[in-house]
Write an enzyme that holds these catalytic residues in place. Sequence first.
Site, short mmCIF file in Angstrom:
data_model
loop_
_atom_site.label_atom_id
_atom_site.label_comp_id
_atom_site.label_asym_id
_atom_site.label_seq_id
_atom_site.Cartn_x
_atom_site.Cartn_y
_atom_site.Cartn_z
N CYS A 1 0.86 -1.18 0.00
CA CYS A 1 0.00 0.00 0.00
C CYS A 1 0.90 1.23 0.00
O CYS A 1 2.07 1.14 -0.38
CB CYS A 1 -0.99 -0.02 1.17
SG CYS A 1 -0.22 0.00 2.81
N CYS B 1 -1.37 0.78 7.37
CA CYS B 1 -2.82 0.52 7.52
C CYS B 1 -3.25 -0.73 6.74
O CYS B 1 -3.48 -1.78 7.32
CB CYS B 1 -3.64 1.73 7.05
SG CYS B 1 -3.32 3.24 8.00
N ARG B 2 -3.35 -0.59 5.41
CA ARG B 2 -3.96 -1.67 4.63
C ARG B 2 -3.06 -2.89 4.47
O ARG B 2 -3.49 -4.03 4.70
CB ARG B 2 -4.37 -1.14 3.24
CG ARG B 2 -5.53 -0.17 3.30
CD ARG B 2 -5.67 0.61 2.01
NE ARG B 2 -4.55 1.52 1.80
CZ ARG B 2 -4.36 2.26 0.73
NH1 ARG B 2 -5.23 2.19 -0.26
NH2 ARG B 2 -3.33 3.06 0.63
N SER B 3 -1.80 -2.67 4.05
CA SER B 3 -0.97 -3.86 3.74
C SER B 3 -0.56 -4.64 4.99
O SER B 3 -0.46 -5.88 4.91
CB SER B 3 0.23 -3.51 2.85
OG SER B 3 1.09 -2.60 3.46
N ASP C 1 -8.06 4.13 0.78
CA ASP C 1 -7.07 4.54 1.77
C ASP C 1 -7.82 5.04 3.02
O ASP C 1 -8.54 6.03 2.95
CB ASP C 1 -6.24 5.67 1.15
CG ASP C 1 -5.16 6.18 2.08
OD1 ASP C 1 -5.21 5.86 3.29
OD2 ASP C 1 -4.29 6.92 1.60
P1 4NP Z 1 -1.80 2.79 4.05
O1 4NP Z 1 -2.39 4.18 4.60
O2 4NP Z 1 -1.25 3.11 2.67
O3 4NP Z 1 -2.97 1.91 4.02
O4 4NP Z 1 -0.73 2.40 5.03
C1 4NP Z 1 -1.66 5.37 4.63
C2 4NP Z 1 -0.77 5.60 5.65
C3 4NP Z 1 -0.07 6.79 5.69
C4 4NP Z 1 -0.27 7.75 4.72
C5 4NP Z 1 -1.16 7.52 3.69
C6 4NP Z 1 -1.87 6.32 3.64
N1 4NP Z 1 0.42 9.00 4.77
O5 4NP Z 1 0.15 9.86 3.93
O6 4NP Z 1 1.25 9.19 5.68
#
Ligand code: 4NP
Length: 155
Positions: A9, A14-16, A124
């Site tokens: 991700c 979060c997701r991965s 996201d």
């Molecule tokens: P992920 O979510 O891609 O599912 O881990 C995010 C975590 C952090 C950020 C964006 C999405 N960020 O912009 O810091």
Amino acid sequence: MTPSVLFVCLGNICRSPLAEGIFRRMAAEQGVEVEIDSAGTGDWHLGHAPDHRAQAVADKNGLDISALRARLVTPEDFRRFDHIVAMDASNLANLEAMRPDDASATLARLLDFADGVDLIDVPDPYQGGPEGFDETFRLVEAGAKGLLDAIRERS
Ligand code: 4NP
């Protein structure tokens, strides 16, 4: 050979990590041997544990992902893993842009494998509230189930 899957991700917080935890448990329950990891395409959270909301929804579902730590996708990942599975179209575009010429990994989107889900991207959840993480868990679980079925059928 043991099949291998890397979930990707943006932040790898979060997701991965949820995909890694869910898929690891599902594979173990079904007795499928598979090497599993997760990574991100963005470097804001390197070395961090999963977001507290991701840990909370995992906990709620009997899963402990607290030991996972965020890392970046590397060119080596494209040779090391059989399958690199992105959470959304933007992750997939980032992966395609960095894919080395000698890559052996297949690239796919997690929800390509999900049955009965209208979405093609796992949204996201980072900027939203905790309820978004219930939806993340549900979508990732549906994708993981289909992906494991596909891997089992191929091996
Ligand atoms: P992920 O979510 O891609 O599912 O881990 C995010 C975590 C952090 C950020 C964006 C999405 N960020 O912009 O810091």
